[in-house]
Design a protein around this motif. Structure first.
Motif, PDB file in Angstrom:
ATOM      1  N   GLN A 169      43.135  41.461  39.221  1.00 58.04           N
ATOM      2  CA  GLN A 169      44.379  41.943  39.819  1.00 58.04           C
ATOM      3  C   GLN A 169      44.219  42.207  41.315  1.00 58.04           C
ATOM      4  OE1 GLN A 169      47.312  42.025  38.137  1.00 58.04           O
ATOM      5  NE2 GLN A 169      46.129  41.111  36.459  1.00 58.04           N
ATOM      6  N   GLY A 170      43.383  41.416  41.974  1.00 53.37           N
ATOM      7  CA  GLY A 170      43.240  41.559  43.415  1.00 53.37           C
ATOM      8  C   GLY A 170      44.531  41.228  44.145  1.00 53.37           C
ATOM      9  N   ASN A 202      43.634  37.499  44.037  1.00 55.03           N
ATOM     10  CA  ASN A 202      42.229  37.233  44.319  1.00 55.03           C
ATOM     11  C   ASN A 202      41.536  38.429  44.946  1.00 55.03           C
ATOM     12  OD1 ASN A 202      42.099  34.255  43.676  1.00 55.03           O
ATOM     13  ND2 ASN A 202      43.703  34.230  45.240  1.00 55.03           N
ATOM     14  N   GLU A 203      40.238  38.431  44.774  1.00 56.81           N
ATOM     15  CA  GLU A 203      39.372  39.446  45.392  1.00 56.81           C
ATOM     16  C   GLU A 203      38.141  38.730  45.932  1.00 56.81           C
ATOM     17  OE1 GLU A 203      37.070  43.598  44.158  1.00 56.81           O
ATOM     18  OE2 GLU A 203      38.255  42.481  42.679  1.00 56.81           O
ATOM     19  N   THR A 204      37.893  38.900  47.226  1.00 58.21           N
ATOM     20  CA  THR A 204      36.816  38.171  47.896  1.00 58.21           C
ATOM     21  C   THR A 204      35.727  39.110  48.378  1.00 58.21           C
ATOM     22  OG1 THR A 204      38.388  36.513  48.687  1.00 58.21           O
ATOM     23  CG2 THR A 204      36.259  36.600  49.798  1.00 58.21           C
ATOM     24  N   SER A 247      31.986  35.122  47.376  1.00 60.16           N
ATOM     25  CA  SER A 247      32.239  35.138  45.936  1.00 60.16           C
ATOM     26  C   SER A 247      33.697  35.519  45.743  1.00 60.16           C
ATOM     27  CB  SER A 247      31.327  36.125  45.205  1.00 60.16           C
ATOM     28  OG  SER A 247      31.641  37.457  45.542  1.00 60.16           O
ATOM     29  N   MET A 248      34.311  34.968  44.713  1.00 62.19           N
ATOM     30  CA  MET A 248      35.734  35.194  44.466  1.00 62.19           C
ATOM     31  C   MET A 248      35.993  35.446  42.998  1.00 62.19           C
ATOM     32  SD  MET A 248      37.385  32.144  46.771  1.00 62.19           S
ATOM     33  CE  MET A 248      36.813  31.882  48.459  1.00 62.19           C
ATOM     34  N   LYS A 249      36.995  36.245  42.748  1.00 64.57           N
ATOM     35  CA  LYS A 249      37.578  36.423  41.425  1.00 64.57           C
ATOM     36  C   LYS A 249      39.080  36.270  41.587  1.00 64.57           C
ATOM     37  CE  LYS A 249      34.032  39.651  39.724  1.00 64.57           C
ATOM     38  NZ  LYS A 249      33.456  38.732  38.715  1.00 64.57           N
ATOM     39  N   GLY A 250      39.736  35.715  40.574  1.00 65.53           N
ATOM     40  CA  GLY A 250      41.168  35.483  40.669  1.00 65.53           C
ATOM     41  C   GLY A 250      41.497  34.009  40.538  1.00 65.53           C
TER      42      GLY A 250
END
Length: 469
Positions: free
Chosen positions: A290-291, A112-114, A253-256
């Motif tokens: 790829q966090g 994850n990436e925050t 906000s988040m990705k992953g």
């Protein structure tokens, strides 16, 4: 004389009914009994319509239940594959995870990436940019949506995306958005936006579900970008309401892989409101981010309380507990946990608004201050504007999202939070906490105890009514 005896018997029956129904919550039972004595007989009517235990809107059929469980199992498997080898590190470093690994219904997620937003204008800009870039679908869910400048801007963007062929779904809460006009919604529907209302007021009244609100704030774009936190849709959240001024909030906000569970939460709510079970794989795409962050999404409500998580976060702390909340009305267990922590040498600091939005709730919050000051907790009143951030930092962990530190959020409302294990994100939230301390006034015990008698009376009265907040 007979009618007096009859009225007395009815009152006794009502009291017994409340005791039997609320025996697990003595504080709530006592508050309702007090209401009965203040307004005899009639006082049972609001109890009847407000205090009914939660029941689900839709009951899954056997086939739907199998589909949903298969859908969830697939998500869990995918997340476990990605977090393999990392979960042990979290377990060794987190008593919280050890205690609650069998309690929380959603798993740890990796890769994850925050991004943390404390300036609301920046947060809304990021949301609007993400929505504008959507290719497949946009899922939005908010407690409050207003038909004002910000609401209109978002409405127009959703209409544009729907006309481009993007699938747009919007959920809003019937009570939180009770002032939202039909024209606003009709314009969205005419453009092809699907809309769902969580418990419309009239329906909720007759189903006796008024007390159970959907307080979540969710945006998911194409299943790969997710937003959650404290922000609703309205101009006041941009600091445009002169009665509040600057609005201090925390949003993410988040990705992953964490996005999969934000999406899962929206899809379960969509089924609850619309009766449509969406399990298409296009809504849960493979996350190519790829966090390096590990995050655990926590969905809660009257059927899956967050109270155990809050309690465990507090009792597991060894060094620090930092809390920011617009409403501070802890349940007896959380109150005892805070006292125990500070008496054990933990640095406990709590920031509440200096300018309240709800006077009665504010007085109730102040009613807890004196006894916690005596225990050693340090309290601060935020002075820059209105504090709406909901953050709890426990040593090297942080929990933030839509949950207030109050009884309603703990037990009655549908909330969405995230537990952050990454040092960078936790440190960022701690830095924000100390930045807020710099514009807050500390409450000094000796001064607080000198408050006027009328103020103390207001606090006592508000405290008695706290189970209703």
């Amino acid at each position: 004389m007979p009618w007096i005896i009859l009225a007395f018997l009815v009152l006794i029956i009502q009291i017994i009914a409340i005791i039997i129904t609320e025996y697990r919550r003595p504080d709530k039972a006592a508050a309702w009994i007090m209401i009965l004595f203040m307004i005899p007989l009639i006082g049972f009517l609001p109890y009847y319509f407000i205090a009914k235990r939660y029941t689900r809107h839709h009951i899954l059929s056997q086939n739907e239940y199998s589909q949903r469980e298969s859908f969830k199992a697939d998500l869990i498997y995918r997340c476990n594959q990605r977090i393999h080898g990392l979960a042990d590190t979290v377990s060794r470093n987190s008593k919280l995870h050890n205690l609650l690994q069998n309690k929380l219904t959603l798993p740890l997620t990796a890769c994850n990436e925050t991004t943390v937003y404390t300036e609301t204008e920046v947060a809304f800009k990021a949301m609007l940019e993400s929505i504008a870039a959507a290719k497949h679908h946009i899922h939005m869910e908010f407690y409050i949506i207003r038909d004002d400048e910000l609401g209109t801007q978002i409405k127009q963007l959703l209409i544009q995306k729907a006309q481009e062929g993007v699938k747009v779904r919007l959920l809003y809460d019937g009570i939180g958005s009770r002032r939202l006009g039909k024209a606003f919604l009709e314009q969205l529907q005419e453009a092809g936006v699907e809309i769902g209302c969580f418990s419309p007021p009239l329906t909720a009244f007759f189903q006796r579900q008024l007390n159970y609100r959907n307080h979540r704030k969710i945006v998911v774009v194409d299943g790969k970008t997710g937003f959650l936190g404290g922000l609703n849709i309205g101009d006041e959240y941009l600091g445009k309401d002169p009665s509040f001024g600057y609005w201090r909030d925390t949003h993410f906000s988040m990705k992953g892989d964490a996005v999969l569970w934000i999406q899962y939460t929206f899809l379960t709510d969509w089924y609850m409101v619309k009766g449509q079970l969406l399990t298409d794989s296009t809504y849960i795409p493979v996350q190519d981010n790829q966090g390096r962050e590990i995050i655990q999404i926590v969905k809660s409500g009257p059927d899956e309380t967050i109270l155990e998580l809050i309690f465990t976060l507090i009792i597991s702390a060894k060094q620090r507990i930092y809390i920011e909340t617009p409403y501070f009305i802890p349940d007896p267990g959380v109150l005892l946990a805070i006292k125990t922590a500070v008496m054990g040498g933990v640095d406990v600091r709590i920031i509440i608004p200096g300018t309240p939005d709800k006077k009665l709730v504010y007085y109730c919050s102040l009613s807890y201050v004196q006894e916690l000051l005596q225990a050693g907790v340090r309290f601060y009143c935020y002075q820059k504007g209105f504090l709406h951030a909901k953050v709890l930092i426990s040593d090297d962990l942080a929990c933030s999202g839509s949950t207030n530190m109050d009884l309603r959020s703990f037990c009655d409302q549908f909330e969405l939070n995230a537990i952050f294990f990454d040092r960078k994100t936790v440190n960022r939230l701690a830095d924000d906490f100390f930045a807020d301390l710099s514009v807050s006034n500390e409450i000094v015990q000796s001064e607080f105890e000198k408050q006027p008698a009328l103020q103390k009376i207001k606090e006592v009265f508000a405290r008695l009514l706290s189970p209703f907040f």
